[in-house]
Design a protein around this motif. Structure first.
Motif, PDB file in Angstrom:
ATOM      1  N   VAL A   5      -5.682  -3.485 -11.387  1.00  0.00           N
ATOM      2  CA  VAL A   5      -4.539  -2.474 -10.649  1.00  0.00           C
ATOM      3  C   VAL A   5      -3.750  -3.192  -9.883  1.00  0.00           C
ATOM      4  N   ARG A   6      -2.624  -3.431  -9.667  1.00  0.00           N
ATOM      5  CA  ARG A   6      -1.784  -4.333  -8.864  1.00  0.00           C
ATOM      6  C   ARG A   6      -0.705  -3.638  -8.279  1.00  0.00           C
ATOM      7  N   LEU A   7      -0.529  -4.024  -7.035  1.00  0.00           N
ATOM      8  CA  LEU A   7       0.796  -3.637  -6.188  1.00  0.00           C
ATOM      9  C   LEU A   7       1.817  -4.612  -6.398  1.00  0.00           C
ATOM     10  N   ASP A   8       2.920  -4.366  -7.009  1.00  0.00           N
ATOM     11  CA  ASP A   8       4.069  -5.442  -7.033  1.00  0.00           C
ATOM     12  C   ASP A   8       5.337  -4.567  -6.983  1.00  0.00           C
ATOM     13  N   TYR A   9       6.157  -4.856  -5.906  1.00  0.00           N
ATOM     14  CA  TYR A   9       7.446  -3.885  -6.195  1.00  0.00           C
ATOM     15  C   TYR A   9       8.340  -4.815  -7.169  1.00  0.00           C
ATOM     16  N   ARG A  10       8.143  -5.632  -7.821  1.00  0.00           N
ATOM     17  CA  ARG A  10       8.988  -6.279  -8.822  1.00  0.00           C
ATOM     18  C   ARG A  10       8.623  -5.721 -10.325  1.00  0.00           C
ATOM     19  N   LEU A  11       7.426  -5.181 -10.235  1.00  0.00           N
ATOM     20  CA  LEU A  11       7.156  -4.427 -11.517  1.00  0.00           C
ATOM     21  C   LEU A  11       6.517  -5.343 -12.534  1.00  0.00           C
ATOM     22  N   THR A 106       4.982  -7.102  -1.829  1.00  0.00           N
ATOM     23  CA  THR A 106       5.773  -6.141  -1.291  1.00  0.00           C
ATOM     24  C   THR A 106       7.166  -6.487  -0.595  1.00  0.00           C
ATOM     25  N   PHE A 107       8.079  -5.708  -0.519  1.00  0.00           N
ATOM     26  CA  PHE A 107       9.376  -6.384  -0.215  1.00  0.00           C
ATOM     27  C   PHE A 107       9.186  -6.431   1.427  1.00  0.00           C
ATOM     28  N   ASN A 108       9.859  -7.590   1.845  1.00  0.00           N
ATOM     29  CA  ASN A 108       9.869  -8.001   3.277  1.00  0.00           C
ATOM     30  C   ASN A 108      10.887  -7.186   3.988  1.00  0.00           C
ATOM     31  N   LYS A 109      10.797  -6.260   4.697  1.00  0.00           N
ATOM     32  CA  LYS A 109      11.986  -5.343   5.291  1.00  0.00           C
ATOM     33  C   LYS A 109      11.438  -5.546   6.895  1.00  0.00           C
ATOM     34  N   ASP A 110      12.704  -5.069   7.545  1.00  0.00           N
ATOM     35  CA  ASP A 110      12.542  -5.044   9.076  1.00  0.00           C
ATOM     36  C   ASP A 110      11.322  -4.301   9.547  1.00  0.00           C
ATOM     37  N   GLY A 111      10.490  -4.690  10.325  1.00  0.00           N
ATOM     38  CA  GLY A 111       9.527  -3.974  10.905  1.00  0.00           C
ATOM     39  C   GLY A 111       8.244  -4.164  10.177  1.00  0.00           C
ATOM     40  N   SER A 112       8.317  -4.942   8.874  1.00  0.00           N
ATOM     41  CA  SER A 112       7.010  -5.242   8.135  1.00  0.00           C
ATOM     42  C   SER A 112       5.970  -6.128   9.079  1.00  0.00           C
ATOM     43  N   LYS A 113       4.941  -6.029   8.572  1.00  0.00           N
ATOM     44  CA  LYS A 113       3.833  -6.901   9.242  1.00  0.00           C
ATOM     45  C   LYS A 113       3.098  -7.720   7.747  1.00  0.00           C
ATOM     46  N   LEU A 121       3.851  -5.320   4.817  1.00  0.00           N
ATOM     47  CA  LEU A 121       3.651  -3.780   4.795  1.00  0.00           C
ATOM     48  C   LEU A 121       4.257  -3.279   6.105  1.00  0.00           C
ATOM     49  N   ASP A 122       5.346  -2.216   5.789  1.00  0.00           N
ATOM     50  CA  ASP A 122       6.025  -1.494   7.045  1.00  0.00           C
ATOM     51  C   ASP A 122       4.667  -0.330   7.433  1.00  0.00           C
ATOM     52  N   GLU A 123       5.378   0.545   8.339  1.00  0.00           N
ATOM     53  CA  GLU A 123       4.239   1.222   8.993  1.00  0.00           C
ATOM     54  C   GLU A 123       3.929   2.284   7.762  1.00  0.00           C
ATOM     55  N   LEU A 133      -8.188   2.353   2.008  1.00  0.00           N
ATOM     56  CA  LEU A 133      -9.521   1.770   2.628  1.00  0.00           C
ATOM     57  C   LEU A 133     -10.568   2.750   2.767  1.00  0.00           C
ATOM     58  N   ALA A 134      -9.874   3.749   3.587  1.00  0.00           N
ATOM     59  CA  ALA A 134     -10.727   5.036   3.886  1.00  0.00           C
ATOM     60  C   ALA A 134     -11.529   5.824   2.809  1.00  0.00           C
ATOM     61  N   MET A 135     -10.739   5.568   1.451  1.00  0.00           N
ATOM     62  CA  MET A 135     -11.405   6.366   0.275  1.00  0.00           C
ATOM     63  C   MET A 135     -12.201   5.362  -0.380  1.00  0.00           C
ATOM     64  N   GLY A 136     -12.555   4.223   0.190  1.00  0.00           N
ATOM     65  CA  GLY A 136     -13.420   3.365  -0.395  1.00  0.00           C
ATOM     66  C   GLY A 136     -12.998   2.394  -1.390  1.00  0.00           C
ATOM     67  N   VAL A 137     -11.569   2.103  -1.476  1.00  0.00           N
ATOM     68  CA  VAL A 137     -10.849   1.330  -2.539  1.00  0.00           C
ATOM     69  C   VAL A 137     -10.851   0.084  -1.821  1.00  0.00           C
ATOM     70  N   LYS A 138     -11.491  -1.017  -2.685  1.00  0.00           N
ATOM     71  CA  LYS A 138     -11.348  -2.650  -2.246  1.00  0.00           C
ATOM     72  C   LYS A 138     -10.033  -2.858  -2.435  1.00  0.00           C
ATOM     73  N   ILE A 139      -9.492  -3.573  -1.585  1.00  0.00           N
ATOM     74  CA  ILE A 139      -8.139  -4.000  -1.546  1.00  0.00           C
ATOM     75  C   ILE A 139      -8.053  -5.543  -1.315  1.00  0.00           C
ATOM     76  N   TYR A 140      -7.408  -6.472  -1.904  1.00  0.00           N
ATOM     77  CA  TYR A 140      -7.167  -7.784  -1.770  1.00  0.00           C
ATOM     78  C   TYR A 140      -5.948  -8.296  -2.133  1.00  0.00           C
ATOM     79  N   SER A 141      -5.360  -9.390  -1.820  1.00  0.00           N
ATOM     80  CA  SER A 141      -4.250  -9.923  -2.138  1.00  0.00           C
ATOM     81  C   SER A 141      -4.401 -11.438  -3.057  1.00  0.00           C
ATOM     82  N   GLN A 142      -3.640 -11.470  -3.939  1.00  0.00           N
ATOM     83  CA  GLN A 142      -3.784 -12.875  -4.813  1.00  0.00           C
ATOM     84  C   GLN A 142      -2.562 -12.717  -5.548  1.00  0.00           C
TER      85      GLN A 142
END
Length: 155
Positions: A5-11, A106-113, A121-123, A133-142
């Motif tokens: 399961v991957r997060l990638d704005y480019r799809l 993820t897209f680098n936009k103004d105010g992103s960390k 990541l924006d706010e 994370l609070a739901m217990g989902v493990k998140i990593y970047s790669q």
């Protein structure tokens, strides 16, 4: 079986997606993105970009949630790619079987960390990440299979 399961704005995009498809021996890619699913031109473009021999579904969040029981029963190696953190949160809430998420880009936009080389990541995205994370989902970047994993334990 959902292999990634991957997060990638480019799809769907060339080198990285091809690397993951091969690494996972993926037979199906499920894109979860309301904008892409509701735009015929974008959907057609994504279908042209998919690797040969791979099945591709482009679903809205609502349709993904409705189809999750069937998706979980498929006898295929599946890669799910989400366009937004909001979509990820909605599907993870509805489907507790998703326990691990890879942040690819993820897209680098103004105010992103900046979290990793391609993860900004924006706010709102930070709030979604904290919720996962609070739901217990493990998140990593790669970025690619050959790159290191960076656990994301707090934002």
């Amino acid at each position: 079986m959902i292999k990634l399961v991957r997060l990638d704005y480019r799809l769907i995009h060339g080198q990285i997606l091809a690397a993951w498809v091969n690494h996972l021996s993926a037979q199906r890619i499920i894109l979860v993105d309301d904008a892409a699913a509701n735009d015929e031109m974008k959907s057609a473009t994504l279908k042209l970009a998919k690797p040969a021999g791979i099945r591709l579904n482009i679903f809205t969040v609502e349709k993904t949630i409705a189809k999750m029981p069937k998706i979980l029963e498929l006898n295929e190696n599946i890669m799910m790619v989400f366009g937004t953190t909001a979509a990820l949160v909605a599907v993870c809430k509805a489907c507790p079987a998703i326990r691990e998420v890879q942040y690819g880009a993820t897209f680098n936009k103004d105010g992103s960390k900046q979290v990793d080389e391609s993860v900004f990541l924006d706010e709102s995205e930070q709030a979604d990440t904290r919720e996962l994370l609070a739901m217990g989902v493990k998140i990593y970047s790669q970025q690619t299979p050959s790159k290191r994993k960076l656990d994301i334990t707090a934002v």
